[in-house]
Design a protein around this motif. Structure first.
Motif, PDB file in Angstrom:
ATOM      1  N   ILE A 176       0.847  -1.196   0.000  1.00 18.76           N
ATOM      2  CA  ILE A 176       0.000   0.000   0.000  1.00 18.76           C
ATOM      3  C   ILE A 176       0.882   1.245   0.000  1.00 18.76           C
ATOM      4  O   ILE A 176       1.978   1.259   0.547  1.00 18.76           O
ATOM      5  CB  ILE A 176      -0.993   0.011   1.178  1.00 18.76           C
ATOM      6  N   THR A 177       0.352   2.309  -0.628  1.00 16.46           N
ATOM      7  CA  THR A 177       1.164   3.518  -0.817  1.00 16.46           C
ATOM      8  C   THR A 177       0.447   4.796  -0.428  1.00 16.46           C
ATOM      9  O   THR A 177       1.010   5.882  -0.592  1.00 16.46           O
ATOM     10  CB  THR A 177       1.594   3.649  -2.289  1.00 16.46           C
ATOM     11  N   THR A 178      -0.773   4.695   0.080  1.00 18.45           N
ATOM     12  CA  THR A 178      -1.549   5.903   0.347  1.00 18.45           C
ATOM     13  C   THR A 178      -2.203   5.858   1.728  1.00 18.45           C
ATOM     14  O   THR A 178      -2.444   4.795   2.300  1.00 18.45           O
ATOM     15  CB  THR A 178      -2.680   6.064  -0.694  1.00 18.45           C
ATOM     16  N   SER A 179      -2.535   7.041   2.222  1.00 17.98           N
ATOM     17  CA  SER A 179      -3.323   7.123   3.449  1.00 17.98           C
ATOM     18  C   SER A 179      -4.707   6.522   3.229  1.00 17.98           C
ATOM     19  O   SER A 179      -5.301   5.964   4.164  1.00 17.98           O
ATOM     20  CB  SER A 179      -3.438   8.579   3.902  1.00 17.98           C
ATOM     21  N   ASN A 180      -5.211   6.606   1.984  1.00 20.03           N
ATOM     22  CA  ASN A 180      -6.517   6.010   1.677  1.00 20.03           C
ATOM     23  C   ASN A 180      -6.519   4.522   1.989  1.00 20.03           C
ATOM     24  O   ASN A 180      -7.468   3.991   2.585  1.00 20.03           O
ATOM     25  CB  ASN A 180      -6.855   6.197   0.200  1.00 20.03           C
ATOM     26  N   ALA A 181      -5.451   3.837   1.569  1.00 17.73           N
ATOM     27  CA  ALA A 181      -5.367   2.394   1.795  1.00 17.73           C
ATOM     28  C   ALA A 181      -5.220   2.077   3.274  1.00 17.73           C
ATOM     29  O   ALA A 181      -5.867   1.160   3.792  1.00 17.73           O
ATOM     30  CB  ALA A 181      -4.209   1.804   1.003  1.00 17.73           C
ATOM     31  N   ALA A 182      -4.361   2.822   3.964  1.00 14.65           N
ATOM     32  CA  ALA A 182      -4.171   2.583   5.399  1.00 14.65           C
ATOM     33  C   ALA A 182      -5.475   2.800   6.153  1.00 14.65           C
ATOM     34  O   ALA A 182      -5.837   2.018   7.048  1.00 14.65           O
ATOM     35  CB  ALA A 182      -3.073   3.487   5.941  1.00 14.65           C
ATOM     36  N   SER A 187     -10.535   0.526   8.757  1.00  7.01           N
ATOM     37  CA  SER A 187     -11.996   0.615   8.823  1.00  7.01           C
ATOM     38  C   SER A 187     -12.680  -0.744   8.770  1.00  7.01           C
ATOM     39  O   SER A 187     -13.889  -0.828   9.014  1.00  7.01           O
ATOM     40  CB  SER A 187     -12.514   1.481   7.670  1.00  7.01           C
ATOM     41  N   GLN A 188     -11.927  -1.787   8.445  1.00  5.19           N
ATOM     42  CA  GLN A 188     -12.497  -3.124   8.269  1.00  5.19           C
ATOM     43  C   GLN A 188     -12.286  -3.954   9.528  1.00  5.19           C
ATOM     44  O   GLN A 188     -11.250  -3.862  10.176  1.00  5.19           O
ATOM     45  CB  GLN A 188     -11.865  -3.815   7.067  1.00  5.19           C
ATOM     46  N   ASP A 189     -13.266  -4.797   9.826  1.00  3.37           N
ATOM     47  CA  ASP A 189     -13.199  -5.510  11.100  1.00  3.37           C
ATOM     48  C   ASP A 189     -12.610  -6.907  10.999  1.00  3.37           C
ATOM     49  O   ASP A 189     -12.264  -7.501  12.022  1.00  3.37           O
ATOM     50  CB  ASP A 189     -14.576  -5.585  11.755  1.00  3.37           C
ATOM     51  N   LYS A 190     -12.470  -7.467   9.786  1.00  2.00           N
ATOM     52  CA  LYS A 190     -11.920  -8.819   9.705  1.00  2.00           C
ATOM     53  C   LYS A 190     -11.457  -9.108   8.283  1.00  2.00           C
ATOM     54  O   LYS A 190     -11.835  -8.427   7.322  1.00  2.00           O
ATOM     55  CB  LYS A 190     -12.954  -9.868  10.120  1.00  2.00           C
ATOM     56  N   ASN A 191     -10.626 -10.121   8.172  1.00  2.00           N
ATOM     57  CA  ASN A 191     -10.229 -10.723   6.888  1.00  2.00           C
ATOM     58  C   ASN A 191      -9.444  -9.790   5.980  1.00  2.00           C
ATOM     59  O   ASN A 191      -9.365 -10.032   4.774  1.00  2.00           O
ATOM     60  CB  ASN A 191     -11.458 -11.248   6.124  1.00  2.00           C
ATOM     61  N   GLU A 227       2.664  13.326   2.374  1.00  2.00           N
ATOM     62  CA  GLU A 227       1.627  13.032   3.366  1.00  2.00           C
ATOM     63  C   GLU A 227       1.295  11.541   3.395  1.00  2.00           C
ATOM     64  O   GLU A 227       0.973  10.983   4.462  1.00  2.00           O
ATOM     65  CB  GLU A 227       0.365  13.836   3.069  1.00  2.00           C
ATOM     66  N   HIS A 228       1.392  10.881   2.248  1.00  2.00           N
ATOM     67  CA  HIS A 228       1.106   9.445   2.193  1.00  2.00           C
ATOM     68  C   HIS A 228       2.261   8.637   2.792  1.00  2.00           C
ATOM     69  O   HIS A 228       2.026   7.637   3.480  1.00  2.00           O
ATOM     70  CB  HIS A 228       0.840   9.021   0.754  1.00  2.00           C
ATOM     71  N   ARG A 229       3.493   9.066   2.526  1.00  2.00           N
ATOM     72  CA  ARG A 229       4.636   8.379   3.141  1.00  2.00           C
ATOM     73  C   ARG A 229       4.525   8.434   4.663  1.00  2.00           C
ATOM     74  O   ARG A 229       4.764   7.428   5.358  1.00  2.00           O
ATOM     75  CB  ARG A 229       5.953   9.008   2.689  1.00  2.00           C
ATOM     76  N   LEU A 230       4.160   9.576   5.191  1.00  2.00           N
ATOM     77  CA  LEU A 230       4.036   9.708   6.644  1.00  2.00           C
ATOM     78  C   LEU A 230       2.897   8.845   7.179  1.00  2.00           C
ATOM     79  O   LEU A 230       3.006   8.270   8.267  1.00  2.00           O
ATOM     80  CB  LEU A 230       3.819  11.177   7.013  1.00  2.00           C
ATOM     81  N   ALA A 231       1.821   8.714   6.408  1.00  2.61           N
ATOM     82  CA  ALA A 231       0.719   7.846   6.824  1.00  2.61           C
ATOM     83  C   ALA A 231       1.159   6.388   6.863  1.00  2.61           C
ATOM     84  O   ALA A 231       0.771   5.622   7.763  1.00  2.61           O
ATOM     85  CB  ALA A 231      -0.471   8.025   5.885  1.00  2.61           C
ATOM     86  N   LEU A 232       1.981   5.981   5.896  1.00  2.00           N
ATOM     87  CA  LEU A 232       2.505   4.616   5.889  1.00  2.00           C
ATOM     88  C   LEU A 232       3.414   4.378   7.088  1.00  2.00           C
ATOM     89  O   LEU A 232       3.375   3.313   7.710  1.00  2.00           O
ATOM     90  CB  LEU A 232       3.267   4.350   4.599  1.00  2.00           C
ATOM     91  N   ARG A 233       4.250   5.354   7.398  1.00  2.00           N
ATOM     92  CA  ARG A 233       5.118   5.226   8.579  1.00  2.00           C
ATOM     93  C   ARG A 233       4.283   5.047   9.842  1.00  2.00           C
ATOM     94  O   ARG A 233       4.601   4.218  10.703  1.00  2.00           O
ATOM     95  CB  ARG A 233       6.010   6.460   8.715  1.00  2.00           C
TER      96      ARG A 233
END
Length: 347
Positions: A176-182, A187-191, A227-233
């Motif tokens: 993953i490369t974005t804050s959207n993905a993180a 936001s997901q509870d399983k799997n 901003e996305h790199r920092l979200a990944l960190r």
């Protein structure tokens, strides 16, 4: 003054080993530090059947130096012709640990990937039934979508509909490369889990483009804004069990990288663990490095942690890493973070 950090031996949950001479050259770079790795199936031709995966596994083991221990965790390349029963048989035998989804044309050797997702519905349903994870290269390839937006659009157009239609399917969002993905993972509870690469924790898109094009920083998915790199960190160092290491270490010979149409991929197998120690120390989260590199991945894949350990040592002198790995096909440049690293894996 030295500092030491002993960890459960890590695993790499997304690795390219290639084949032939390149396999011979790069496999020891991973096996030196990592106990296991999820092996990408995008060879030419791709690894699409159980028999092909078994043959590839044998080639990997034959290339492993006698003094090293390493377990390749095999995957199958999902195509619109994939047989659900072949997938189930390969999983039941213990041969494969995941199936890989490449949208057609998304990255290196992905031409055989999926265009019509309805054609793989039966495979995904079988995988959900037996508990076999789907690893996704999370980008759409529509020509009207900006390359920097491909991941976010993939979540909305492809991934979320797949998960809604097959809620029991276990999915890994790879590299993953974005804050959207993180944020989506949280936001997901399983799997659902996600791998994060070493290089996406270190570079943003400026590193590729500012001051001249840097081909050895070019990868897919491409690095995004700061901003996305920092979200990944933040995600990687959080200790959250849903995030784990997948280097996406992808070797290409220098002429293939340094060309008018350069290949995508960063080769990080050689120095990933020292680089990660540097990142986690910068974030004040060294205590979470073992979770990210050694514990969260086995937890998602329902495998035991490695029984061995490795020790990282921080010294006052900067560590020295090779600039290139030499293969019979040509040289491969090792990822250079652009700054000194003081951590090294103890021999």
């Amino acid at each position: 003054m030295t500092q030491t950090l002993t960890l459960t031996r890590p695993d790499d949950w997304h690795l390219h080993l290639r084949d032939g001479a390149m396999l011979q050259a790069v496999l020891p770079e991973t096996a030196r530090d990592f106990g296991r790795a999820i092996i990408m199936p995008n060879l030419v031709p791709p690894v699409v059947t159980g028999d092909q995966a078994a043959a590839y596994r044998e080639r990997i083991l034959a290339a492993l130096p006698e003094d090293m221990s390493f377990e390749p965790l095999m995957t199958l390349y999902l195509t619109e012709d994939t047989d659900p029963e072949d997938v189930a048989a390969a999983y039941a035998s213990g041969l494969i640990k995941a199936v890989k989804l490449y949208p057609a044309g998304a990255t290196t050797n992905s031409a055989s990937g999926v265009t019509d997702f309805d054609k793989v519905r039966a495979v995904l349903e079988k995988m959900a039934e037996i508990g076999l994870p789907l690893c996704t290269h999370g980008e759409v390839t529509d020509h009207d979508i900006d390359i920097f937006d491909r991941e976010a659009v993939f979540i909305d157009r492809v991934l979320d509909p797949i998960r809604c239609a097959t809620p029991d399917l276990r999915v890994v969002m790879e590299h993953i490369t974005t804050s959207n993905a993180a944020d989506y993972v949280r936001s997901q509870d399983k799997n659902l889990g996600a791998t994060i690469t070493t290089h996406h924790l270190i570079i943003n898109r400026n590193h590729i483009l500012v001051g001249g094009i840097k081909p050895h920083y070019y990868c897919l998915p491409v690095a995004k804004r700061e901003e996305h790199r920092l979200a990944l960190r933040s995600a990687a160092t959080s200790g959250d069990v849903r995030f784990f290491l997948g280097t996406d270490s992808a070797p290409h010979i220098d002429p293939a990288k340094e060309s008018g149409c350069g290949c995508a991929g960063c080769f990080t197998a050689t120095n990933t663990m020292p680089l990660l120690a540097h990142v986690f120390e910068e974030e004040g989260k060294l205590e979470n490095l073992e979770k990210f590199a050694s514990q969260n991945g086995p937890s998602f894949y329902r495998l035991p942690e490695n029984p061995e350990t490795i020790t990282l040592v921080k010294s006052e002198a900067a560590a020295k890493f090779p600039k290139k790995i030499h293969s019979d096909d040509g040289p491969v440049t090792v990822f250079d973070p652009g700054f000194d690293i003081y951590w090294a894996v103890a021999n």
